[in-house]
Design an enzyme around this catalytic site. Structure first.
Site: not given
Length: 208
Positions: A108, A120
């Site tokens: 983000k 991950h």
């Protein structure tokens, strides 16, 4: 007394090459204005035949995006990037060339420079990550002090506490750094090039 300017180029060697108009801005100013910055970039990439541009999302023709990836623009995915299944890129995400985003990661309002990778199940919020940085599985770059009454973030740089007045800022991570699995970088973390964060380590540069 004027606030010390953090020279992003001393952390990320290629920053000014990619974003020359923003070389004299503080890192948190960059991440807070990233939507505008990337919209400008995408406007230029519309003229580049090497990119597919649609709905504020620009993807290089050589990039690979696996199934169930969610992209919420503005997003720029550069040459030879790989975005694994179920990743989520939103509110301004920039991947330079040869960046790898692992399965289930959320990115983000962040810039990630060339040859860097997130493994991950990483979260990277409102951050600038340099080149050749490796983030192992489960590591979190936190961008908000949920637990504090005063949520404005300060950073520690050159023995000075700098008050950003931002309520969202994650980290500035220098080139060639390594972030271990399940590590947590607290909001406002500043890591010089070549930093190593151990697995399960909490980085909290300003207490309280």
């Amino acid at each position: 007394m004027p606030t010390t300017l953090i020279d992003i180029d001393t952390f990320v060697n290629s920053f000014s090459k990619r974003f020359p108009a923003f070389s004299k801005r503080q890192p948190w100013e960059i991440t807070n204005e990233i939507v505008f910055i990337l919209q400008q970039l995408i406007g230029r990439l519309k003229e580049d035949p090497d990119y597919r541009v649609e709905n504020d999302i620009a993807v290089h023709n050589t990039a690979i995006i696996e199934q169930n990836v969610v992209l919420k623009g503005p997003v720029v995915i550069g040459k030879n990037c790989f975005v694994a299944a179920n990743a989520y890129l939103r509110e301004g995400a920039y991947l330079d060339s040869n960046v790898k985003i692992g399965a289930g990661c959320e990115i983000k309002s962040s810039l990630i420079f060339e040859n860097s990778s997130t493994a991950h199940f990483n979260y990277v919020g409102n951050s600038i990550i340099g080149s050749d940085v490796n983030v192992e599985a489960g590591a979190v770059t936190a961008n908000h002090y949920n637990e504090r009454k005063d949520k404005k973030i300060s950073v520690f740089y050159q023995s000075e506490v700098i008050r950003t007045n931002a309520i969202k800022f994650g980290a500035l991570i220098g080139d060639n750094s390594k972030i271990g699995a399940n590590a947590v970088l607290s909001p406002g973390t500043i890591l010089p090039p070549g930093s190593v964060v151990k697995r399960l380590e909490l980085i909290e540069q300003i207490k309280g």
